[in-house]
Scaffold this motif. Structure first.
Motif, short mmCIF file in Angstrom:
data_model
loop_
_atom_site.label_atom_id
_atom_site.label_comp_id
_atom_site.label_asym_id
_atom_site.label_seq_id
_atom_site.Cartn_x
_atom_site.Cartn_y
_atom_site.Cartn_z
N TYR A 120 -37.27 39.48 11.66
CA TYR A 120 -36.15 40.26 12.21
C TYR A 120 -35.23 40.72 11.09
N PHE A 121 -34.91 39.85 10.17
CA PHE A 121 -33.98 40.17 9.07
C PHE A 121 -34.66 41.02 8.00
N GLU A 122 -35.96 41.04 8.00
CA GLU A 122 -36.68 41.84 7.03
C GLU A 122 -36.89 43.28 7.50
N LEU A 132 -30.00 44.32 7.29
CA LEU A 132 -28.99 43.30 7.56
C LEU A 132 -28.77 42.49 6.29
N GLU A 133 -27.49 42.19 6.00
CA GLU A 133 -27.15 41.43 4.80
C GLU A 133 -26.25 40.27 5.16
N ALA A 134 -26.39 39.21 4.40
CA ALA A 134 -25.59 38.01 4.64
C ALA A 134 -24.27 38.07 3.88
N ALA A 135 -23.18 37.79 4.58
CA ALA A 135 -21.89 37.67 3.91
C ALA A 135 -21.77 36.27 3.30
N ALA A 136 -22.49 35.31 3.87
CA ALA A 136 -22.52 33.94 3.34
C ALA A 136 -23.80 33.28 3.81
N GLY A 137 -24.39 32.43 2.98
CA GLY A 137 -25.60 31.71 3.34
C GLY A 137 -26.87 32.52 3.13
N HIS A 138 -27.96 32.03 3.69
CA HIS A 138 -29.27 32.66 3.54
C HIS A 138 -29.81 33.05 4.91
N LEU A 139 -30.40 34.24 4.99
CA LEU A 139 -30.90 34.75 6.26
C LEU A 139 -32.22 34.09 6.62
N ILE A 148 -25.47 33.92 12.48
CA ILE A 148 -24.52 34.49 13.45
C ILE A 148 -23.97 35.82 12.94
N GLY A 149 -23.59 36.68 13.90
CA GLY A 149 -23.01 37.97 13.58
C GLY A 149 -21.57 37.83 13.12
N THR A 184 -27.65 24.55 13.48
CA THR A 184 -26.77 24.58 12.31
C THR A 184 -26.73 25.99 11.74
N ILE A 185 -25.54 26.49 11.50
CA ILE A 185 -25.38 27.86 11.00
C ILE A 185 -25.83 27.94 9.55
N GLU A 186 -26.83 28.76 9.30
CA GLU A 186 -27.37 28.95 7.95
C GLU A 186 -26.79 30.17 7.25
N ALA A 187 -26.30 31.16 8.02
CA ALA A 187 -25.78 32.38 7.40
C ALA A 187 -24.86 33.11 8.37
N VAL A 188 -23.93 33.87 7.81
CA VAL A 188 -23.06 34.78 8.56
C VAL A 188 -23.36 36.19 8.07
N LEU A 189 -23.66 37.09 9.00
CA LEU A 189 -24.01 38.46 8.64
C LEU A 189 -22.78 39.30 8.31
#
Length: 440
Positions: A120-122, A132-139, A148-149, A184-189
């Protein structure tokens, strides 16, 4: 002509109070008309670019708009699901370059939860084929990880490492909570201005696993060692700060679900979209619907077109009122200016000079009103841009004039020119006599 322009400027300065009121009314009309058109155009662009780069969206047999709303906008429920076997078979079709499974039906504090894979992220794109890009963490959504969005993180105050509980159903409240299996939240988009901002993304396999355990439906999974899923998640959680997800592999613990809400497809050749769509719409193993998202988005936009037309009509009505006010101001000033016209005639001004004077004044007031209105509109957009972006997810291009806006400006200029013709004609007609008596 230069002498007439100079006289027009002097005349406008002499009547600056009434002229200022006319300029303000024209400016407000310009702000409303161009502002409505600018926002309408940006909303349309934002809406049309909700999803891009996806050739087909496939779901159970239903209407095209219903399928788009459920899979892309996460609005409503799909009447039927698609079997995972059909998804796998279609994904292996030689024409298919990539596929993204989608599973909906759960939520977290009112935000929809989407079960999917790292593909999905690819492959999911929005806007002008932006990733889609991560503002924090890994997608990555391996194991019990969640992505999370931007709106979810902002409204709920979440960050990477926080845990969240998925509830069954799409409402704000639910009595069926999977609180024994937190994600567990791994990334914020990063913000996208699309429904992605309001979505919680989790592994489709983990979502199937917690449903199977909660409802004790082992037959919904290829196998159901849920303890293995939790162990895999714990191992990944311990090392998620030191390793990136491998997007080339989507195998996860937890098994595979038996059904999907739908799935997205990208084809190797874009010219085969119609053939593939027809093949899927006549799929023999189960009734399916395949839609082209771009076409269906335009179809959906036509539903709200009457609203935008109504706003534009209201804006034009306000403009007509402003022109009527300017015409009234010019007409009522004609008798007050009879001495001015008589003096002009006495020093050699010709009737056509009087005609040009009124036309120039009317056109100048309109032009100044347009310029002032455009400046104020852009200042307002500059201030409102971050607010509109954060609250509505609409990205406003401040200095992006489109052809419709230029057409509106031309119409306003033409209207200002025409407004001056009637009082200019009266002035011309009566100046042929003595320039003193003007009956309006």
């Amino acid at each position: 002509m230069k002498r007439i322009n100079h006289l027009a400027i002097k005349s406008l300065k002499y009547r600056k109070f009434t002229i200022t009121l006319s300029i303000i009314s024209i400016s407000l009309s310009v702000i409303l008309l161009l502002g409505v058109e600018r926002i309408r155009n940006q909303v349309h662009e934002s809406f049309a670019s909700t999803i891009s780069g996806t050739d087909l969206i496939v779901g159970a047999r239903t209407g095209s708009v219903s399928l788009l709303l459920s899979t892309v906008f996460h609005i409503g429920y799909a009447n039927q699901n698609v079997s995972y076997e059909s998804y796998e078979a279609i994904s292996k079709n030689p024409k298919v370059a990539w596929s993204i499974p989608l599973s909906l039906g759960d939520s977290h504090k009112g935000f929809p939860v989407l079960g999917t894979t790292d593909e999905y992220f690819e492959h999911f794109k929005y806007g002008r084929k932006q990733n889609l890009e991560a503002a924090a963490g890994h997608l990555c959504v391996h194991g019990m990880g969640a992505v999370i969005g931007a709106d979810v993180a902002k409204n709920l105050g979440y960050s990477v490492g926080d845990e969240l509980i998925v509830t069954h159903g799409m409402g704000d409240e639910s009595f069926v909570k999977h609180d024994h299996d937190p994600f567990t939240i791994e990334a914020v988009l990063k913000p996208t201005g699309t429904p992605v901002d309001q979505t919680v993304h989790v592994s489709i396999n983990s979502m199937g696993a917690i449903h199977a355990e909660f409802y004790n439906e082992e037959d919904s999974l290829a196998y159901d060692p849920f303890a293995e899923a939790l162990a895999a998640h714990q191992n990944e959680h311990d090392h998620h700060h030191h390793a990136h997800c491998n997007h080339g592999h989507s195998a996860e613990a937890g098994g595979t679900p038996s059904t999907l809400t739908g799935f997205m497809l990208g084809l190797h050749k874009r010219n085969e979209v119609l053939l593939m769509q027809r093949h899927l719409n006549t799929y023999e193993d189960e009734p399916l619907s395949a839609i082209m998202p771009v076409v269906t988005l335009l179809e959906l936009w036509n539903v709200v077109k009457p609203i935008q037309k109504t706003l534009i009509i209201i804006s034009f009505l306000v403009l007509i009122v402003a022109f009527a006010g300017m015409l009234t101001t010019i007409m009522t000033s004609l008798n007050e200016r009879r001495r001015e016209m008589a003096i002009l005639r006495s020093v050699g001004a010709k009737p056509r000079d009087i005609f040009q004077l009124i036309i120039i004044e009317s056109f100048s007031v309109t032009t100044i009103g347009i310029i002032v209105g455009i400046i104020i509109l852009h200042l307002l957009l500059l201030v409102a841009k971050p607010i509109i972006s954060s609250q509505l997810g609409i990205l406003i291009n401040i200095f992006d004039f489109n052809m419709m806006e230029l057409s509106f400006v031309s119409i306003i200029l033409l209207g200002g020119l025409l407004i001056g013709f009637w009082p200019a004609y009266l002035s011309y007609k009566h100046s042929l006599a003595d320039g003193l008596t003007i009956k309006v």
